[in-house]
Design a protein around this motif. Structure first.
Motif, PDB file in Angstrom:
ATOM      1  N   THR A 321       0.845  -1.198   0.000  1.00 32.97           N
ATOM      2  CA  THR A 321       0.000   0.000   0.000  1.00 32.97           C
ATOM      3  C   THR A 321       0.882   1.252   0.000  1.00 32.97           C
ATOM      4  O   THR A 321       1.786   1.386   0.823  1.00 32.97           O
ATOM      5  CB  THR A 321      -0.933   0.023   1.220  1.00 32.97           C
ATOM      6  N   ARG A 322       0.597   2.158  -0.925  1.00 29.46           N
ATOM      7  CA  ARG A 322       1.387   3.385  -1.048  1.00 29.46           C
ATOM      8  C   ARG A 322       0.607   4.625  -0.629  1.00 29.46           C
ATOM      9  O   ARG A 322       1.188   5.624  -0.194  1.00 29.46           O
ATOM     10  CB  ARG A 322       1.857   3.554  -2.495  1.00 29.46           C
ATOM     11  N   VAL A 323      -0.710   4.577  -0.797  1.00 31.54           N
ATOM     12  CA  VAL A 323      -1.558   5.744  -0.555  1.00 31.54           C
ATOM     13  C   VAL A 323      -2.865   5.275   0.073  1.00 31.54           C
ATOM     14  O   VAL A 323      -3.401   4.227  -0.312  1.00 31.54           O
ATOM     15  CB  VAL A 323      -1.852   6.499  -1.873  1.00 31.54           C
ATOM     16  N   LEU A 324      -3.394   6.034   1.025  1.00 27.57           N
ATOM     17  CA  LEU A 324      -4.709   5.767   1.601  1.00 27.57           C
ATOM     18  C   LEU A 324      -5.706   6.744   0.988  1.00 27.57           C
ATOM     19  O   LEU A 324      -5.494   7.960   1.027  1.00 27.57           O
ATOM     20  CB  LEU A 324      -4.668   5.943   3.123  1.00 27.57           C
ATOM     21  N   VAL A 325      -6.797   6.214   0.436  1.00 23.49           N
ATOM     22  CA  VAL A 325      -7.802   7.053  -0.229  1.00 23.49           C
ATOM     23  C   VAL A 325      -9.087   7.026   0.587  1.00 23.49           C
ATOM     24  O   VAL A 325      -9.618   5.956   0.896  1.00 23.49           O
ATOM     25  CB  VAL A 325      -8.074   6.578  -1.666  1.00 23.49           C
ATOM     26  N   THR A 326      -9.585   8.212   0.925  1.00 21.93           N
ATOM     27  CA  THR A 326     -10.782   8.330   1.761  1.00 21.93           C
ATOM     28  C   THR A 326     -11.920   8.943   0.949  1.00 21.93           C
ATOM     29  O   THR A 326     -11.790  10.053   0.438  1.00 21.93           O
ATOM     30  CB  THR A 326     -10.496   9.211   2.990  1.00 21.93           C
ATOM     31  N   ARG A 327     -13.021   8.216   0.817  1.00 26.18           N
ATOM     32  CA  ARG A 327     -14.181   8.747   0.092  1.00 26.18           C
ATOM     33  C   ARG A 327     -14.906   9.757   0.977  1.00 26.18           C
ATOM     34  O   ARG A 327     -15.276   9.456   2.105  1.00 26.18           O
ATOM     35  CB  ARG A 327     -15.131   7.611  -0.296  1.00 26.18           C
ATOM     36  N   LEU A 328     -15.119  10.951   0.430  1.00 31.25           N
ATOM     37  CA  LEU A 328     -15.686  12.051   1.209  1.00 31.25           C
ATOM     38  C   LEU A 328     -16.893  12.642   0.491  1.00 31.25           C
ATOM     39  O   LEU A 328     -17.045  12.500  -0.722  1.00 31.25           O
ATOM     40  CB  LEU A 328     -14.625  13.142   1.428  1.00 31.25           C
ATOM     41  N   LYS A 329     -17.724  13.333   1.264  1.00 29.13           N
ATOM     42  CA  LYS A 329     -18.892  14.003   0.705  1.00 29.13           C
ATOM     43  C   LYS A 329     -18.850  15.511   0.919  1.00 29.13           C
ATOM     44  O   LYS A 329     -19.318  16.278   0.081  1.00 29.13           O
ATOM     45  CB  LYS A 329     -20.173  13.425   1.315  1.00 29.13           C
ATOM     46  N   ARG A 333     -14.953  23.182   6.772  1.00 33.08           N
ATOM     47  CA  ARG A 333     -14.659  23.028   8.201  1.00 33.08           C
ATOM     48  C   ARG A 333     -15.214  21.735   8.790  1.00 33.08           C
ATOM     49  O   ARG A 333     -14.625  21.137   9.688  1.00 33.08           O
ATOM     50  CB  ARG A 333     -15.224  24.237   8.956  1.00 33.08           C
ATOM     51  N   SER A 334     -16.343  21.272   8.257  1.00 33.30           N
ATOM     52  CA  SER A 334     -16.976  20.070   8.817  1.00 33.30           C
ATOM     53  C   SER A 334     -16.255  18.783   8.411  1.00 33.30           C
ATOM     54  O   SER A 334     -16.532  17.729   8.968  1.00 33.30           O
ATOM     55  CB  SER A 334     -18.434  19.992   8.361  1.00 33.30           C
ATOM     56  N   GLU A 335     -15.339  18.870   7.454  1.00 29.49           N
ATOM     57  CA  GLU A 335     -14.624  17.682   6.999  1.00 29.49           C
ATOM     58  C   GLU A 335     -13.109  17.931   7.047  1.00 29.49           C
ATOM     59  O   GLU A 335     -12.536  18.505   6.119  1.00 29.49           O
ATOM     60  CB  GLU A 335     -15.048  17.321   5.565  1.00 29.49           C
ATOM     61  N   PRO A 336     -12.455  17.499   8.117  1.00 26.82           N
ATOM     62  CA  PRO A 336     -11.004  17.729   8.252  1.00 26.82           C
ATOM     63  C   PRO A 336     -10.206  17.183   7.074  1.00 26.82           C
ATOM     64  O   PRO A 336      -9.222  17.802   6.647  1.00 26.82           O
ATOM     65  CB  PRO A 336     -10.650  16.984   9.541  1.00 26.82           C
ATOM     66  N   LEU A 337     -10.621  16.054   6.515  1.00 25.22           N
ATOM     67  CA  LEU A 337      -9.850  15.432   5.445  1.00 25.22           C
ATOM     68  C   LEU A 337      -9.996  16.147   4.102  1.00 25.22           C
ATOM     69  O   LEU A 337      -9.358  15.767   3.119  1.00 25.22           O
ATOM     70  CB  LEU A 337     -10.249  13.965   5.290  1.00 25.22           C
ATOM     71  N   SER A 338     -10.809  17.197   4.056  1.00 26.45           N
ATOM     72  CA  SER A 338     -10.880  18.024   2.844  1.00 26.45           C
ATOM     73  C   SER A 338      -9.804  19.108   2.861  1.00 26.45           C
ATOM     74  O   SER A 338      -9.663  19.854   1.888  1.00 26.45           O
ATOM     75  CB  SER A 338     -12.265  18.670   2.701  1.00 26.45           C
ATOM     76  N   LEU A 342      -0.281  16.812   4.464  1.00 25.33           N
ATOM     77  CA  LEU A 342       1.110  16.633   4.043  1.00 25.33           C
ATOM     78  C   LEU A 342       1.590  15.227   4.384  1.00 25.33           C
ATOM     79  O   LEU A 342       2.607  15.023   5.051  1.00 25.33           O
ATOM     80  CB  LEU A 342       2.003  17.685   4.709  1.00 25.33           C
ATOM     81  N   THR A 343       0.837  14.271   3.911  1.00 29.98           N
ATOM     82  CA  THR A 343       1.157  12.874   4.141  1.00 29.98           C
ATOM     83  C   THR A 343       0.384  12.032   3.128  1.00 29.98           C
ATOM     84  O   THR A 343      -0.352  12.592   2.287  1.00 29.98           O
ATOM     85  CB  THR A 343       0.828  12.476   5.597  1.00 29.98           C
ATOM     86  N   THR A 344       0.493  10.718   3.210  1.00 25.27           N
ATOM     87  CA  THR A 344      -0.001   9.843   2.135  1.00 25.27           C
ATOM     88  C   THR A 344      -1.489   9.506   2.257  1.00 25.27           C
ATOM     89  O   THR A 344      -1.897   8.351   2.110  1.00 25.27           O
ATOM     90  CB  THR A 344       0.836   8.555   2.107  1.00 25.27           C
ATOM     91  N   VAL A 345      -2.309  10.494   2.547  1.00 27.35           N
ATOM     92  CA  VAL A 345      -3.768  10.339   2.594  1.00 27.35           C
ATOM     93  C   VAL A 345      -4.381  11.254   1.544  1.00 27.35           C
ATOM     94  O   VAL A 345      -4.064  12.444   1.466  1.00 27.35           O
ATOM     95  CB  VAL A 345      -4.326  10.663   3.989  1.00 27.35           C
ATOM     96  N   LEU A 346      -5.274  10.687   0.757  1.00 28.81           N
ATOM     97  CA  LEU A 346      -5.865  11.387  -0.374  1.00 28.81           C
ATOM     98  C   LEU A 346      -7.381  11.364  -0.246  1.00 28.81           C
ATOM     99  O   LEU A 346      -7.970  10.319   0.037  1.00 28.81           O
ATOM    100  CB  LEU A 346      -5.444  10.663  -1.662  1.00 28.81           C
ATOM    101  N   GLY A 347      -8.025  12.508  -0.430  1.00 27.80           N
ATOM    102  CA  GLY A 347      -9.488  12.556  -0.455  1.00 27.80           C
ATOM    103  C   GLY A 347     -10.023  12.083  -1.804  1.00 27.80           C
ATOM    104  O   GLY A 347      -9.283  12.010  -2.791  1.00 27.80           O
ATOM    105  N   TRP A 348     -11.317  11.782  -1.854  1.00 25.95           N
ATOM    106  CA  TRP A 348     -11.955  11.321  -3.096  1.00 25.95           C
ATOM    107  C   TRP A 348     -13.379  11.842  -3.152  1.00 25.95           C
ATOM    108  O   TRP A 348     -14.154  11.671  -2.215  1.00 25.95           O
ATOM    109  CB  TRP A 348     -11.963   9.798  -3.160  1.00 25.95           C
TER     110      TRP A 348
END
Length: 486
Positions: A321-329, A333-338, A342-348
């Protein structure tokens, strides 16, 4: 009696500035040949030390990948030098016979450069090169967590410069690091300009000094993948770019905005490249791991490989695993992952059509990357142009990696590790900052039009029309342009 740490830092800053100012007075008179010889020597020294400096940066900070930092060091030395090698920075740099204007380069003086912990050696190499090429002195203030590797990078460049004929003291680095010492470096009366790369607090501090400052802060870069895209290439590039040095370059992709007709295929192809899509429970664990309750980033997760982050958050991922992908809506402010990660987490985000992709991209940019960068994968030129026209950013990258494209490695943009975000992003330029931003231009302007009115030259007989005749002529021209209203 030993000095208090803050007092020692302040005194060191003053000593460095004084020495740099004296050296600059000599360097400001250097010939173009001298400047280019010194810069070429520094670029080669930095390139040769790239691997060693990359290892040092990784070992000291714990961020990223040593091999990737080597690549960034090679970029910050040789590639940057090749981009500015032919730039004239001494004497007459341009002559416009038609306008009778002669342009003359003039250095800024002593530059204070703030260096981030995420790119502590490559940024140092690059900033030294562009400053010295423009006949400036430069003093670097490292991040406390990257002090040793930044100092080593500075010493590599300073020693090469002095061997090639530069005056001692032209290039320096803080070793007694404190907020007060850095403040003294920035505000000292002999400091001419600040070159700040890093987080928002650092950039705000630079702008608050009253000195001219190139301050560039965070990006929150969306990558829109259109239904017309080469989806296989997009999947390969997005995953590789996000994984590069564990996402420590501010232009790295932060969220995928996927057009619905190709979204499922893109996800499958990214999985084949090492992207792991988290479920809702794992996504929530990452929210809590990456961000504090007040919304600030947890620095313990910066620049870390995906398996480390998953374990830190409390779950496991498959090997490779190289990247973690998080499905977001949601975005904001209500969504920190948006926000920037600066790390290997990617929104979707799934969207239906480029118009909705445009809206989602703008919302992400407004959340924390105004003026910075947008990426688009598409072959439909109308969609590409629409993104270029509509986005409030100054780099729109087309069918390339965010990490390497924005800095000018894989694109025709100026090679740089300080990326301006323009007025809308709180910066004085939207350019990739380079040597020509670090010098002023004097202009010799010869007379082209003889003043026609006697009032302008008292005591001299006018050679042109009388004031009344001139007024009549002006009125006639205005009548022709504006009609009877004049």
């Amino acid at each position: 009696m030993a000095l208090d740490k803050d007092l020692a830092s302040i005194q060191e800053a003053r000593d460095l500035v004084n020495a740099a100012f004296d050296a600059w007075k000599v360097w400001a008179k250097a010939s173009q040949e001298d400047v280019d010889r010194v810069c070429a020597a520094m670029a080669e020294a930095g390139f040769q030390a790239a691997e060693r400096l990359g290892r040092m940066a990784h070992e000291e900070t714990g961020y990223g990948v040593a091999a990737h930092k080597k690549i960034k060091n090679e970029f910050g030395s040789r590639v940057v030098w090749e981009s500015i090698r032919d730039l004239r920075t001494v004497g007459v740099v341009r002559n416009d016979p038609a306008r009778r204007v002669v342009e003359i380069a003039w250095p800024m003086g002593v530059i204070a450069a703030l260096v981030p912990s995420t790119n502590p050696t490559s940024t140092a190499l690059y900033k030294i090169l562009i400053a010295v090429k423009a006949r400036n002195a430069i003093l670097l203030a490292p991040h406390p967590s990257a002090a040793r590797c930044t100092l080593e990078a500075v010493q590599v460049m300073a020693q090469a410069a002095e061997r090639a004929g530069a005056p001692r003291g032209l290039i320096g680095c803080m070793t007694q690091i404190s907020l007060q010492g850095t403040q003294e470096l920035m505000t000292n009366k002999r400091t001419a300009l600040i070159l700040a790369t890093g987080g928002t607090p650092m950039v705000r501090a630079a702008h608050s000094t009253g000195k001219p400052a190139y301050g560039v802060g965070p990006g929150n870069v969306p990558v829109y993948v259109d239904r017309s895209a080469d989806v296989e290439k997009a999947a390969r590039y997005i995953t590789a770019s996000k994984a590069f040095d564990c996402s420590t370059i501010c232009a790295t992709e932060q969220a995928v905005v996927a057009d619905q007709p190709i979204a499922q295929k893109l996800a499958q192809l990214m999985q084949a490249e090492g992207a792991y899509f988290t479920d809702e429970a794992q996504t929530d664990l990452l929210r809590k791991a990456l961000f504090h309750p007040d919304g600030s980033m947890n620095t313990a997760t910066v620049g870390k490989p995906a398996p480390y982050l998953a374990a830190y958050a409390g779950f496991r991922v498959p090997e490779g695993t190289r990247v973690l992908v998080t499905r977001l809506k949601n975005v904001g402010r209500s969504e920190p992952l948006s926000h920037e990660k600066l790390t290997t987490v990617l929104g979707w985000y799934d969207v239906n059509g480029w118009e909705q992709g445009c809206e989602t991209s703008i919302a992400l940019i407004e959340t924390g990357g105004r003026g910075h960068t947008q990426i688009i994968h598409a072959t439909d030129e109308q969609v590409i142009l629409a993104f270029g026209l509509e986005k409030p950013v100054f780099r729109i990258l087309v069918n390339t990696m965010g990490t390497l494209g924005a800095i000018g490695f894989t694109t025709g943009l100026m090679p740089a590790l300080t990326l301006g975000s323009g007025g809308i992003g709180g910066s004085i330029t939207g350019d990739n900052v380079t040597a020509y931003h670090l010098m002023n231009i004097k202009r010799l302007a010869y007379e082209m039009v003889t003043p026609p009115m006697e009032a302008l030259l008292p005591g001299e007989k006018p050679s042109g029309p009388s004031p009344d005749e001139l007024e009549q002529a002006v009125r006639q021209v205005l009548n022709e342009i504006l009609g009877s209203k004049a």
